[in-house]
Design an enzyme around this catalytic site. Sequence first.
Site, PDB file in Angstrom:
ATOM      1  NE  ARG A  67       8.910  -6.436   3.203  1.00  0.00           N
ATOM      2  CZ  ARG A  67       9.869  -6.919   2.443  1.00  0.00           C
ATOM      3  NH1 ARG A  67      10.733  -7.775   2.930  1.00  0.00           N
ATOM      4  NH2 ARG A  67      10.000  -6.551   1.193  1.00  0.00           N
TER       5      ARG A  67
ATOM      6  CE  LYS B  51       3.148  -5.030 -15.183  1.00  0.00           C
ATOM      7  NZ  LYS B  51       3.960  -4.098 -15.900  1.00  0.00           N
TER       8      LYS B  51
ATOM      9  CG  HIS C 164       0.918  -4.019 -20.866  1.00  0.00           C
ATOM     10  ND1 HIS C 164      -0.053  -4.246 -19.929  1.00  0.00           N
ATOM     11  CD2 HIS C 164       1.920  -3.382 -20.201  1.00  0.00           C
ATOM     12  CE1 HIS C 164       0.337  -3.754 -18.758  1.00  0.00           C
ATOM     13  NE2 HIS C 164       1.535  -3.243 -18.899  1.00  0.00           N
TER      14      HIS C 164
ATOM     15  CB  ALA D 209      -0.928   0.002   1.204  1.00  0.00           C
TER      16      ALA D 209
ATOM     17  CG  ASP E 255       7.419  -3.641 -17.985  1.00  0.00           C
ATOM     18  OD1 ASP E 255       6.533  -3.823 -17.142  1.00  0.00           O
ATOM     19  OD2 ASP E 255       7.786  -2.511 -18.350  1.00  0.00           O
TER      20      ASP E 255
HETATM   21  C1  BG6 Z   1       3.366  -0.742 -16.972  1.00  0.00           C
HETATM   22  C2  BG6 Z   1       4.817  -1.050 -17.243  1.00  0.00           C
HETATM   23  O1  BG6 Z   1       2.636  -1.914 -16.778  1.00  0.00           O
HETATM   24  O2  BG6 Z   1       2.830  -0.021 -18.059  1.00  0.00           O
HETATM   25  C3  BG6 Z   1       5.580   0.225 -17.484  1.00  0.00           C
HETATM   26  O3  BG6 Z   1       5.379  -1.748 -16.136  1.00  0.00           O
HETATM   27  C4  BG6 Z   1       4.929   1.046 -18.578  1.00  0.00           C
HETATM   28  O4  BG6 Z   1       6.944  -0.074 -17.815  1.00  0.00           O
HETATM   29  C5  BG6 Z   1       3.452   1.228 -18.287  1.00  0.00           C
HETATM   30  O5  BG6 Z   1       5.585   2.295 -18.645  1.00  0.00           O
HETATM   31  C6  BG6 Z   1       2.741   1.903 -19.450  1.00  0.00           C
HETATM   32  O6  BG6 Z   1       1.411   2.150 -19.087  1.00  0.00           O
HETATM   33  P1  BG6 Z   1       0.659   3.469 -19.534  1.00  0.00           P
HETATM   34  O7  BG6 Z   1      -0.732   3.297 -19.038  1.00  0.00           O
HETATM   35  O8  BG6 Z   1       1.398   4.602 -18.937  1.00  0.00           O
HETATM   36  O9  BG6 Z   1       0.725   3.465 -21.038  1.00  0.00           O
END
Ligand code: BG6
Length: 473
Positions: free
Chosen positions: A52, A151, A243, A19, A238
Site C-alpha cells: 500500500r 503462514k 512448523h 514487498a 505460529d
Molecule cells: C517463523 C515464526 O515462521 O519462524 C517465528 O513466525 C520464528 O516466530 C521463526 O521465530 C523461526 O524460524 P527460524 O528459521 O529462524 O528457525
Amino acid sequence: MSVAKVKIPEDCVVVVFGANGDLARRMVLPAFFHLFREGWLPQSWRLIGNSRSELSDDDFRDFTRGALKEFARGFDENEFGPFAEHLSYVSHEFEPGDTSPLEDAIRRAEKEIGTKRRLFYLAVPPPAFPLITKGLGDAKLQENATVIYEKPFGTGIDEFHKLNEAVHEVLDEKQVYRIDHFLGKEAVQNILVFRFANGMFEPIWNRNHVDHVQIDVPETIGIGTRAGFYEQTGALRDMIVTHLFQVLSFVAMEPPVSFSPKHLLGEKAKVFESMEPLDPQDVVRGQYEGYLQEEGVAANSDTDTFIAARVYLDNWRWEGVPFYLRTGKCLAEDRWAVSLGFRAPPQKMFAETPGEDYERNYLTFQVDPSEHITVSFLTKVPGPQIEAGAAAMEFRAEERFHSELIGAYERLIHDALCGDRTLFTRGDGIGATWEAVDEILKHPRPVCPYPKGSWGPKESDALIAPDRWRLSS
Ligand code: BG6
C-alpha cells in the site's frame, strides 16, 4: 544441492505482495538475490514489488539494497546493480472492480520478456490472503500462475475452511504453494534421506523400538516488534501447527512410493489424519515474564509464547508412542533438534559410570544452528572392570561436505519457480492439523509464567517425566 543438477526455471514475472514488509526484507528479497547470484533464476525475469505504501521504483530498489546489506550473505555493493535492473514497484491495493495498476505492470513486464508465467508471493498477514486472491481472479491473473501463501494458513479449523474455499474459487490446488520454511531446511530434508536412503534405521523406526520422539525448538528471541501478529497467533499457531507438525510428519510418515509431490504429500496427509485431537491435559501453555509489558500487547493478554505438548498418532506404526513438542520465545538457547529415544534393553547387565545418569539410546538430528546427527550409546570404559559409559557418534554436515548450505527460503522459492510442490503443504493435511488442535484452541488452559532465559514453565518438565528434554538436560 549439487550445482550440476540445479534446474533453471522458465522465464517468469514475480510479484511480491507486502514487498516493503519485514518478511520481504529479512527473507524473501535476500532469497531472490542469493538465487540471482548463483544463476538459479530464469534467464529473463522481473520482480514487481507491491504494497500500500507509495514508493517509486528507486525507493523500492533502495529499500531492497538496505535489506540485502543487512540480511544477504556476503553482500557486495557491486552485485546490486545487475540485480536491481529486474526490480520495479507498484503501489496498489486490490479493491472490487479495480485491478488496473498492478495488472498493467504485470502484463507490461510479461510482454517485455515474452512470458505468461507468473509467481505471486503473498508475504502479507493472513487476513489479506482472500482479498488478494480474489483480486488476482478478477483480473484473470491466476492463469499460468503459481501462488505462494505465507503462514499460518488459517487460524483455526473454521477459518481454514473459509480461506481454503476462497482460494479454491480462484485457484486449482496445484497452483497453491503454502510455504513452511522449516521444510526448506537441509537438516529437515535429511530426516527423509536418512530414513529412506539407508537400510539400517527404518526397521527400528516404529513403536517396537522407539520409546518417544522429541521435537524441540527453543528460541532466545522475544516477539520484537511483532506484537500485532503475535497477539493474534501465539506459539501454538505460529510454531506448533505451522512448523513442528510438519517436521513431525517427516519423522512419522510411511515410506512414500517415490519422492514426488503426489506420494510425499499423500503420506504426510495420512500422518495428520491419524493425529489424535490434542488433549488439554497434554498441553502446557506458557508466557514469558515481561510479555504483558511489550509494546502492543494487551494488559491482560493470555497469548501463549511457549507450548509443550504430547501428541499421539493413532496408526499401526506409532500407536502409544508419545511425540513431545516444545517451542517458545525468550528461552535459554537457540538450538533445535529432533530426537528419537529408543527403548532401553530389558536387562541392565553392566554397571554404569556413576553420576552419568544415562537413560536410553538417542538418535538426534540437530537442525539449527548447524546440522549434526548424533547417536548416543553406552560403551565399555577402558580398564580392568566391566563398566558402561556414555558415548556418542556424530556426523557434522559442514565437515563432511564443506559447502555453504542453501537457505530455506531460496530453496523453496526456487522449487516454486520450477513448479515443484514436494516441499510445500497440501490443503487436506493442513485442515487435519487444525482439527487436531481445535479443542485446545477453543478451551485453552491458562498460561503458566516463566522467566526469560529459562527453559519454560516447570509444568513442561512434568509433561515428559520420567524422561527429560534432551536439549535442556
Ligand atoms: C517463523 C515464526 O515462521 O519462524 C517465528 O513466525 C520464528 O516466530 C521463526 O521465530 C523461526 O524460524 P527460524 O528459521 O529462524 O528457525
